[in-house]
Design a protein around this motif. Sequence first.
Motif, PDB file in Angstrom:
ATOM      1  N   GLN A  27       0.808  -1.211   0.000  1.00 50.02           N
ATOM      2  CA  GLN A  27       0.000   0.000   0.000  1.00 50.02           C
ATOM      3  C   GLN A  27       0.847   1.269   0.000  1.00 50.02           C
ATOM      4  OE1 GLN A  27      -3.039  -0.060   3.012  1.00 50.02           O
ATOM      5  NE2 GLN A  27      -3.433  -2.239   2.684  1.00 50.02           N
ATOM      6  N   ARG A  28       1.945   1.248   0.749  1.00 48.23           N
ATOM      7  CA  ARG A  28       2.763   2.453   0.800  1.00 48.23           C
ATOM      8  C   ARG A  28       4.239   2.115   0.960  1.00 48.23           C
ATOM      9  NH1 ARG A  28       2.941   4.245   6.813  1.00 48.23           N
ATOM     10  NH2 ARG A  28       4.014   6.080   6.080  1.00 48.23           N
ATOM     11  N   ASP A  29       5.052   3.072   0.520  1.00 51.64           N
ATOM     12  CA  ASP A  29       6.491   2.958   0.620  1.00 51.64           C
ATOM     13  C   ASP A  29       6.947   3.414   2.009  1.00 51.64           C
ATOM     14  OD1 ASP A  29       6.648   2.243  -2.091  1.00 51.64           O
ATOM     15  OD2 ASP A  29       6.854   4.338  -2.726  1.00 51.64           O
ATOM     16  N   ASN A  30       8.052   2.857   2.462  1.00 46.58           N
ATOM     17  CA  ASN A  30       8.657   3.320   3.699  1.00 46.58           C
ATOM     18  C   ASN A  30      10.170   3.218   3.555  1.00 46.58           C
ATOM     19  OD1 ASN A  30       8.595   4.417   6.301  1.00 46.58           O
ATOM     20  ND2 ASN A  30       8.689   2.413   7.259  1.00 46.58           N
ATOM     21  N   VAL A  31      10.870   3.874   4.439  1.00 50.26           N
ATOM     22  CA  VAL A  31      12.336   3.842   4.426  1.00 50.26           C
ATOM     23  C   VAL A  31      12.838   3.867   5.861  1.00 50.26           C
ATOM     24  CG1 VAL A  31      12.460   6.362   4.120  1.00 50.26           C
ATOM     25  CG2 VAL A  31      14.426   4.943   3.515  1.00 50.26           C
ATOM     26  N   MET A  32      13.880   3.085   6.125  1.00 45.55           N
ATOM     27  CA  MET A  32      14.504   3.080   7.447  1.00 45.55           C
ATOM     28  C   MET A  32      16.008   3.218   7.284  1.00 45.55           C
ATOM     29  SD  MET A  32      14.198  -0.901   8.652  1.00 45.55           S
ATOM     30  CE  MET A  32      14.387  -2.225   7.457  1.00 45.55           C
ATOM     31  N   THR A  33      16.633   3.775   8.300  1.00 50.75           N
ATOM     32  CA  THR A  33      18.086   3.902   8.332  1.00 50.75           C
ATOM     33  C   THR A  33      18.658   2.648   8.975  1.00 50.75           C
ATOM     34  OG1 THR A  33      17.972   6.315   8.520  1.00 50.75           O
ATOM     35  CG2 THR A  33      20.011   5.262   9.251  1.00 50.75           C
ATOM     36  N   ILE A  34      19.669   2.073   8.338  1.00 54.80           N
ATOM     37  CA  ILE A  34      20.350   0.893   8.879  1.00 54.80           C
ATOM     38  C   ILE A  34      21.837   1.213   8.973  1.00 54.80           C
ATOM     39  CG2 ILE A  34      20.983  -1.522   8.445  1.00 54.80           C
ATOM     40  CD1 ILE A  34      18.063  -1.285   9.175  1.00 54.80           C
ATOM     41  N   SER A  35      22.396   1.066  10.172  1.00 56.85           N
ATOM     42  CA  SER A  35      23.807   1.406  10.357  1.00 56.85           C
ATOM     43  C   SER A  35      24.709   0.176  10.388  1.00 56.85           C
ATOM     44  CB  SER A  35      23.998   2.240  11.633  1.00 56.85           C
ATOM     45  OG  SER A  35      23.576   1.510  12.760  1.00 56.85           O
ATOM     46  N   ASP A  74      26.164  14.298   1.885  1.00 56.15           N
ATOM     47  CA  ASP A  74      25.256  15.445   1.864  1.00 56.15           C
ATOM     48  C   ASP A  74      23.838  15.113   2.333  1.00 56.15           C
ATOM     49  OD1 ASP A  74      24.829  13.921  -0.437  1.00 56.15           O
ATOM     50  OD2 ASP A  74      24.586  15.648  -1.757  1.00 56.15           O
ATOM     51  N   LEU A  75      23.536  13.841   2.553  1.00 55.79           N
ATOM     52  CA  LEU A  75      22.213  13.437   3.045  1.00 55.79           C
ATOM     53  C   LEU A  75      22.235  13.068   4.534  1.00 55.79           C
ATOM     54  CD1 LEU A  75      20.895  11.266   0.072  1.00 55.79           C
ATOM     55  CD2 LEU A  75      20.283  13.623   0.647  1.00 55.79           C
ATOM     56  N   ILE A  76      23.299  13.441   5.258  1.00 54.49           N
ATOM     57  CA  ILE A  76      23.423  13.024   6.653  1.00 54.49           C
ATOM     58  C   ILE A  76      22.229  13.436   7.511  1.00 54.49           C
ATOM     59  CG2 ILE A  76      24.850  15.004   7.325  1.00 54.49           C
ATOM     60  CD1 ILE A  76      26.284  13.038   9.310  1.00 54.49           C
ATOM     61  N   ASP A  77      21.714  14.631   7.341  1.00 54.99           N
ATOM     62  CA  ASP A  77      20.591  15.072   8.173  1.00 54.99           C
ATOM     63  C   ASP A  77      19.323  14.267   7.865  1.00 54.99           C
ATOM     64  OD1 ASP A  77      22.210  16.882   9.493  1.00 54.99           O
ATOM     65  OD2 ASP A  77      21.651  18.553   8.180  1.00 54.99           O
ATOM     66  N   GLN A  78      19.094  13.933   6.602  1.00 65.46           N
ATOM     67  CA  GLN A  78      17.953  13.090   6.254  1.00 65.46           C
ATOM     68  C   GLN A  78      18.138  11.681   6.825  1.00 65.46           C
ATOM     69  OE1 GLN A  78      19.477  15.245   4.203  1.00 65.46           O
ATOM     70  NE2 GLN A  78      18.129  15.937   2.586  1.00 65.46           N
ATOM     71  N   VAL A  79      19.350  11.150   6.736  1.00 66.62           N
ATOM     72  CA  VAL A  79      19.646   9.811   7.263  1.00 66.62           C
ATOM     73  C   VAL A  79      19.341   9.748   8.753  1.00 66.62           C
ATOM     74  CG1 VAL A  79      21.570   8.234   7.795  1.00 66.62           C
ATOM     75  CG2 VAL A  79      21.342   9.191   5.491  1.00 66.62           C
ATOM     76  N   VAL A  80      19.801  10.744   9.508  1.00 64.75           N
ATOM     77  CA  VAL A  80      19.550  10.778  10.946  1.00 64.75           C
ATOM     78  C   VAL A  80      18.057  10.966  11.215  1.00 64.75           C
ATOM     79  CG1 VAL A  80      19.974  12.055  13.086  1.00 64.75           C
ATOM     80  CG2 VAL A  80      21.872  11.543  11.526  1.00 64.75           C
ATOM     81  N   GLY A  81      17.417  11.878  10.505  1.00 63.44           N
ATOM     82  CA  GLY A  81      15.987  12.111  10.702  1.00 63.44           C
ATOM     83  C   GLY A  81      15.154  10.866  10.432  1.00 63.44           C
ATOM     84  N   ILE A  82      15.453  10.171   9.355  1.00 61.68           N
ATOM     85  CA  ILE A  82      14.727   8.942   9.016  1.00 61.68           C
ATOM     86  C   ILE A  82      14.895   7.916  10.125  1.00 61.68           C
ATOM     87  CG2 ILE A  82      14.776   6.942   7.438  1.00 61.68           C
ATOM     88  CD1 ILE A  82      15.433   9.080   5.203  1.00 61.68           C
ATOM     89  N   GLY A  83      16.091   7.860  10.706  1.00 65.64           N
ATOM     90  CA  GLY A  83      16.353   6.889  11.758  1.00 65.64           C
ATOM     91  C   GLY A  83      15.763   7.240  13.105  1.00 65.64           C
ATOM     92  N   THR A  84      15.234   8.449  13.247  1.00 67.99           N
ATOM     93  CA  THR A  84      14.707   8.869  14.552  1.00 67.99           C
ATOM     94  C   THR A  84      13.201   9.068  14.565  1.00 67.99           C
ATOM     95  OG1 THR A  84      15.209  11.182  14.057  1.00 67.99           O
ATOM     96  CG2 THR A  84      16.890   9.928  15.256  1.00 67.99           C
ATOM     97  N   CYS A  85      12.520   8.574  13.525  1.00 69.28           N
ATOM     98  CA  CYS A  85      11.056   8.618  13.532  1.00 69.28           C
ATOM     99  C   CYS A  85      10.529   7.309  12.956  1.00 69.28           C
ATOM    100  CB  CYS A  85      10.515   9.824  12.759  1.00 69.28           C
ATOM    101  SG  CYS A  85      10.841   9.814  10.990  1.00 69.28           S
ATOM    102  N   SER A  86       9.249   7.066  13.102  1.00 66.71           N
ATOM    103  CA  SER A  86       8.656   5.805  12.662  1.00 66.71           C
ATOM    104  C   SER A  86       7.789   6.003  11.426  1.00 66.71           C
ATOM    105  CB  SER A  86       7.795   5.211  13.783  1.00 66.71           C
ATOM    106  OG  SER A  86       7.112   4.071  13.293  1.00 66.71           O
ATOM    107  N   GLY A  87       7.908   5.054  10.509  1.00 67.30           N
ATOM    108  CA  GLY A  87       7.047   5.056   9.333  1.00 67.30           C
ATOM    109  C   GLY A  87       5.605   4.730   9.672  1.00 67.30           C
TER     110      GLY A  87
END
Length: 180
Positions: A27-35, A74-87
């Motif tokens: 139904q929908r796309d999601n993205v998560m940060t994996i370290s 250059d995407l570090i802030d997006q990477v951190v933001g994605i990893g600190t909220c829930s889809g």
Amino acid sequence: MKPMPLNQAFTLIEPGPVVLVTTNDGQRDNVMTISWTMVMDFTPRFAITTGPWNHSYQALSESNECVIAIPALDLIDQVVGIGTCSGADTDKFATFGLTAMRGKQVAAPLIRECLANIECQVVDIVERHNIVVLQGLAAYLDDEREERRTLHAVGDGSFIADGVKLDRRELMASKLPDGV
């Protein structure tokens, strides 16, 4: 040398680059940060660590597919933001200004802003260690992208960016498998 807390020893050995893993639950796309990522055997087989605590995990384990998107520095802030909220309650593509692109092999989207994307199929889930083993099906590289340095998580909220690339291919040529 002086002693350090053993529970911080993991910060001394950082794995592969921080990646964004996309899924689609039908139904929908999601993205998560994996370290934590790992290449297996000089092949397009990869391992990531994730589990039921991540909203994307259910889509990943049910669809048995995903995209590993490799962000640059250059995407570090997006990477951190994605990893600190829930889809579960956030449209991360809209919130972080990412462009979903359809791939050819899986329903999970590629991310246009990333340096590279790898469409993958889940081939094993090692539940005891929360390791998901992925087989690469197709790979894409934005070779016109100016920023190409990738990020590595230290594990304490800090990151290391790739630096100088040192070429020792000739020295190692006789020791690498064919095709590498």
